[in-house]
Write a protein that holds these residues in place. Structure first.
Motif, mmCIF file in Angstrom:
data_model
loop_
_atom_site.group_PDB
_atom_site.id
_atom_site.type_symbol
_atom_site.label_atom_id
_atom_site.label_comp_id
_atom_site.label_asym_id
_atom_site.label_seq_id
_atom_site.Cartn_x
_atom_site.Cartn_y
_atom_site.Cartn_z
ATOM 1 N N MET A 399 0.852 -1.188 0.000
ATOM 2 C CA MET A 399 0.000 0.000 0.000
ATOM 3 C C MET A 399 0.888 1.238 0.000
ATOM 4 N N VAL A 400 0.417 2.304 -0.613
ATOM 5 C CA VAL A 400 1.164 3.562 -0.598
ATOM 6 C C VAL A 400 0.281 4.665 -0.003
ATOM 7 N N LYS A 401 0.946 5.655 0.583
ATOM 8 C CA LYS A 401 0.270 6.799 1.172
ATOM 9 C C LYS A 401 0.902 8.056 0.608
ATOM 10 N N ALA A 402 0.071 9.049 0.293
ATOM 11 C CA ALA A 402 0.597 10.282 -0.295
ATOM 12 C C ALA A 402 -0.248 11.468 0.136
ATOM 13 N N ASP A 403 0.410 12.610 0.216
ATOM 14 C CA ASP A 403 -0.289 13.830 0.629
ATOM 15 C C ASP A 403 -0.975 14.530 -0.532
ATOM 16 N N THR A 404 -0.542 14.234 -1.767
ATOM 17 C CA THR A 404 -1.138 14.870 -2.940
ATOM 18 C C THR A 404 -1.480 13.811 -3.976
ATOM 19 N N VAL A 405 -2.373 14.177 -4.892
ATOM 20 C CA VAL A 405 -2.741 13.266 -5.982
ATOM 21 C C VAL A 405 -1.539 13.022 -6.874
ATOM 22 N N GLU A 406 -0.733 14.072 -7.119
ATOM 23 C CA GLU A 406 0.436 13.920 -7.980
ATOM 24 C C GLU A 406 1.425 12.913 -7.395
ATOM 25 N N GLU A 407 1.644 12.992 -6.086
ATOM 26 C CA GLU A 407 2.551 12.053 -5.431
ATOM 27 C C GLU A 407 1.977 10.641 -5.483
ATOM 28 N N LEU A 408 0.673 10.523 -5.272
ATOM 29 C CA LEU A 408 0.027 9.215 -5.313
ATOM 30 C C LEU A 408 0.164 8.598 -6.704
ATOM 31 N N ALA A 409 -0.095 9.387 -7.741
ATOM 32 C CA ALA A 409 -0.013 8.886 -9.114
ATOM 33 C C ALA A 409 1.390 8.399 -9.441
ATOM 34 N N ALA A 410 2.387 9.139 -9.001
ATOM 35 C CA ALA A 410 3.768 8.738 -9.267
ATOM 36 C C ALA A 410 4.101 7.419 -8.580
ATOM 37 N N ASN A 411 3.581 7.225 -7.379
ATOM 38 C CA ASN A 411 3.887 6.012 -6.618
ATOM 39 C C ASN A 411 3.245 4.762 -7.195
ATOM 40 N N ILE A 412 2.126 4.901 -7.927
ATOM 41 C CA ILE A 412 1.436 3.727 -8.457
ATOM 42 C C ILE A 412 1.496 3.660 -9.984
ATOM 43 N N GLY A 413 2.271 4.555 -10.589
ATOM 44 C CA GLY A 413 2.465 4.491 -12.032
ATOM 45 C C GLY A 413 1.258 4.893 -12.847
ATOM 46 N N GLN A 414 0.477 5.852 -12.355
ATOM 47 C CA GLN A 414 -0.703 6.326 -13.066
ATOM 48 C C GLN A 414 -0.470 7.750 -13.583
ATOM 49 N N PRO A 415 -1.111 8.113 -14.698
ATOM 50 C CA PRO A 415 -0.975 9.493 -15.189
ATOM 51 C C PRO A 415 -1.604 10.480 -14.216
ATOM 52 N N ALA A 416 -0.811 11.423 -13.730
ATOM 53 C CA ALA A 416 -1.269 12.329 -12.679
ATOM 54 C C ALA A 416 -2.468 13.165 -13.118
ATOM 55 N N ASP A 417 -2.461 13.616 -14.368
ATOM 56 C CA ASP A 417 -3.553 14.486 -14.804
ATOM 57 C C ASP A 417 -4.869 13.720 -14.881
ATOM 58 N N VAL A 418 -4.790 12.474 -15.332
ATOM 59 C CA VAL A 418 -6.009 11.664 -15.431
ATOM 60 C C VAL A 418 -6.532 11.317 -14.045
ATOM 61 N N LYS A 420 -6.027 12.886 -11.267
ATOM 62 C CA LYS A 420 -6.551 14.091 -10.620
ATOM 63 C C LYS A 420 -7.945 14.405 -11.117
ATOM 64 N N GLN A 421 -8.156 14.281 -12.441
ATOM 65 C CA GLN A 421 -9.475 14.539 -13.014
ATOM 66 C C GLN A 421 -10.499 13.529 -12.509
ATOM 67 N N THR A 422 -10.072 12.253 -12.366
ATOM 68 C CA THR A 422 -10.978 11.205 -11.879
ATOM 69 C C THR A 422 -11.461 11.519 -10.464
ATOM 70 N N ILE A 423 -10.525 11.899 -9.598
ATOM 71 C CA ILE A 423 -10.897 12.202 -8.216
ATOM 72 C C ILE A 423 -11.752 13.457 -8.137
ATOM 73 N N GLU A 424 -11.395 14.481 -8.925
ATOM 74 C CA GLU A 424 -12.187 15.721 -8.919
ATOM 75 C C GLU A 424 -13.604 15.475 -9.419
ATOM 76 N N THR A 425 -13.730 14.652 -10.445
ATOM 77 C CA THR A 425 -15.062 14.353 -10.981
ATOM 78 C C THR A 425 -15.889 13.574 -9.969
ATOM 79 N N TYR A 426 -15.265 12.591 -9.340
ATOM 80 C CA TYR A 426 -15.978 11.821 -8.317
ATOM 81 C C TYR A 426 -16.402 12.719 -7.168
#
Length: 562
Positions: A399-418, A420-426
């Motif tokens: 499991m990973v923990k992050a203070d920002t969406v950008e940090e979280l995306a980097a830790n799990i290999g996901q595109p940060a912009d996508v 971020k948009q997914t979480i904002e939309t939800y």
């Protein structure tokens, strides 16, 4: 409660599993090595007979789960003098998937209803009528065999009773636990104790790799296992489980159907040994793409290990994202999925969990241990090999923990912009009180919740509509806030159902439909379950088929006295 005692947290009986009192294993080591038949010559049956035998028994059972133990017990009870179980795992990890399952038994009230119900669940996968009847008689007969002959205390369960309400025959489907205990090896332990009392012998670290047989008639004489030649004077019973822990087989037989990452809830020793041995002797195979799954699971031991556990977040602020960083499903599957299948447009397809999907949790759900609610089943729990807290998961890199969406995306290999948009939309859907993408936040109408009467314990008061369907309280829309947590999810595989085709007598069949002499099978290795599956069905079928295989093999004349 029966007199069998269960050590809290382990499910170990009064006979210590680790103290050398189990199943007469020591007697095998001292008295089991014999030299029989001498060297093969022209007067002996042709085939791969060895020059000599290392071990000899009347009936040889491959596997030590419910099917193997039931077969061994049944063989002893009808007069087999020497019954030997070969277990691939070491003693402390033995027991197959049965030991780490819910140990629930599906026992219908009558044979005709069982046939009607299961025929519908098989969804076009044809099982000959006489074989289906033999299955129904077997699972219905488990009540008398377990309670009257073996003396176990079966108490009613409410889960999966039935799992598919409304299907003809389902009203007669009932489920039970030994001593009323869900999981905790509650069936496996007394079966093991009974086998011990009867003098069943066991050899551990004995992976079976090849059958010993007549090349022309296919008559089976024994099995090669653990580097030893094991003679079976009367018969061999393959009760060695499925292949859920074999990634190549899982892909080759299409179980994952485009979602190649599946995790293992049961025994990691279930790698398809029986399938390989069956193929070597020319046995037919069936139901190779059938399975029972446990919805979305998470790795429990390491970032690379397929051994998993079932997460139960203690909050609603989480979503599922795929390998593109986008939501891909309604996140609450426990109220809808039935052993890995969710009804869509009148059919029950596989629940799709793309490879490299993740559960993204907000501060609320992420701050509470997601594995803390279920402690009574799964390999990682019973064998104590898995992590139990979120911090342990984080320390292990699962499991990973992050203070920002950008940090979280980097830790799990996901595109940060996508992402971020997914979480904002939800979160916007949460603010608006409606989820147009997947309908989260709306009431779910269904005729089943794994324990419908207890739906309120999970998601509030369950109501019954005019058409008798259960209305499950909406899965709430709760926004995600920092800090964020992420953990990979995959389809948790309970067990596969495919293997060697067997008839109602549990004889393994060749490609022409003829029984292979002295070869039997039991349990999930070649069940009659072709598609949909009622909870407790595998354990009950394992007991029934093991009983039939054990009885039928034990009454044969020894091949070496003919």
């Amino acid at each position: 409660m029966s007199t069998r005692e269960h050590e809290q947290g382990h499910g170990i009986s009064r006979r210590s599993f680790l103290m050398g009192g189990t199943l007469a294993a020591a007697s095998v080591a001292t008295a089991g090595l014999v030299g029989c038949n001498g060297s093969a010559d022209a007067s002996k049956p042709n085939g791969n007979l060895p020059e000599s035998w290392d071990v000899e028994a009347d009936v040889v059972v491959v596997g030590l789960g419910a099917a193997g133990l039931s077969a061994a017990i049944a063989a002893k009870n009808v007069g087999a003098e020497r019954v030997l179980c070969l277990e691939a795992a070491p003693e402390e990890l033995s027991g197959g998937t049965t030991r780490v399952s819910g140990d629930m038994l599906m026992i219908p009230e009558d044979v005709e209803s069982a046939i009607t119900y299961q025929t519908e669940l098989n969804a076009g996968y044809q099982v000959p009528e006489e074989w289906m009847r033999a299955w129904a008689e077997g699972v219905c007969g488990n009540m008398d065999w377990l309670t009257e002959e073996l003396g176990y205390d079966l108490q009613p369960a409410t889960a999966a009773s039935p799992e598919f309400p409304g299907i003809p025959g389902g009203d007669k489907v009932k489920t039970y636990y030994v001593d009323g205990i869900c999981g905790m090896s509650s069936l496996w332990l007394p079966l093991r104790d009974t086998a011990d009392e009867l003098g069943v012998e066991v050899m551990y670290d004995m992976r079976a790799t090849q059958l010993i047989y007549h090349y022309e008639t296919k008559e089976v004489y024994g099995v090669m296992a653990g580097g030893k030649n094991v003679k079976a004077r009367k018969g061999v019973i393959l009760a060695c489980g499925g292949f859920a822990a074999n990634p190549d087989m899982m892909s080759n037989y299409g179980v994952s159907l485009g979602c190649p990452t599946s995790f293992v809830c049961g025994s990691p020793y279930n790698v398809g040994d029986g399938v390989k041995m069956a193929q070597q002797i020319g046995a037919d195979l069936w139901h190779m793409n059938s399975y029972a799954a446990a919805s979305t699971c998470v790795r429990a031991e390491s970032p690379d290990s397929p051994i998993c556990n079932i997460p139960y977040p203690m909050g609603y602020d989480y979503i599922y994202i795929n390998n593109e960083g986008k939501r891909f499903m309604y996140e609450e599957t426990r109220g809808l999925a039935r052993h890995g299948k969710i009804k869509e447009r009148g059919v029950w397809p596989l629940m799709v969990v793309p490879t490299k999907s993740h559960m993204i949790l907000g501060a609320g759900a992420g701050s509470k241990d997601i594995l803390g609610a279920v402690t009574y089943m799964a390999w990682s729990v019973i064998m104590k090999t898995g992590k139990t807290t979120n911090q342990e998961l984080i320390d292990a890199g699962i499991m990973v923990k992050a203070d920002t969406v950008e940090e979280l995306a980097a830790n799990i290999g996901q595109p940060a912009d996508v992402l971020k948009q997914t979480i904002e939309t939800y979160n916007q859907h949460c603010a608006e009180g409606a989820d147009p993408d997947f309908g989260r936040g709306e009431a779910v109408h269904d005729d089943y919740y794994f324990n419908a009467s207890d739906a309120s314990t999970a998601y509030g008061e369950g109501e019954t509509s005019s058409d008798d369907t259960v209305i499950i309280k909406p899965f709430d829309l709760v926004p995600l806030e920092a800090p964020f947590y992420a953990i990979e999810i995959g389809l948790g595989m309970l067990n596969t159902q495919g293997g060697a085709k067997r008839n109602g007598a549990c004889e393994v069949l060749d490609l022409e439909g003829n029984p292979i002499p002295r070869l039997y099978s039991a349990g999930e290795f070649g069940t009659i379950y072709g598609y949909m599956y009622n909870g407790g069905g595998n354990i009950s079928e394992a007991v029934a088929s093991g009983r039939v295989a054990g009885q039928n093999s034990a009454v044969l004349d020894a091949w070496d006295t003919k």
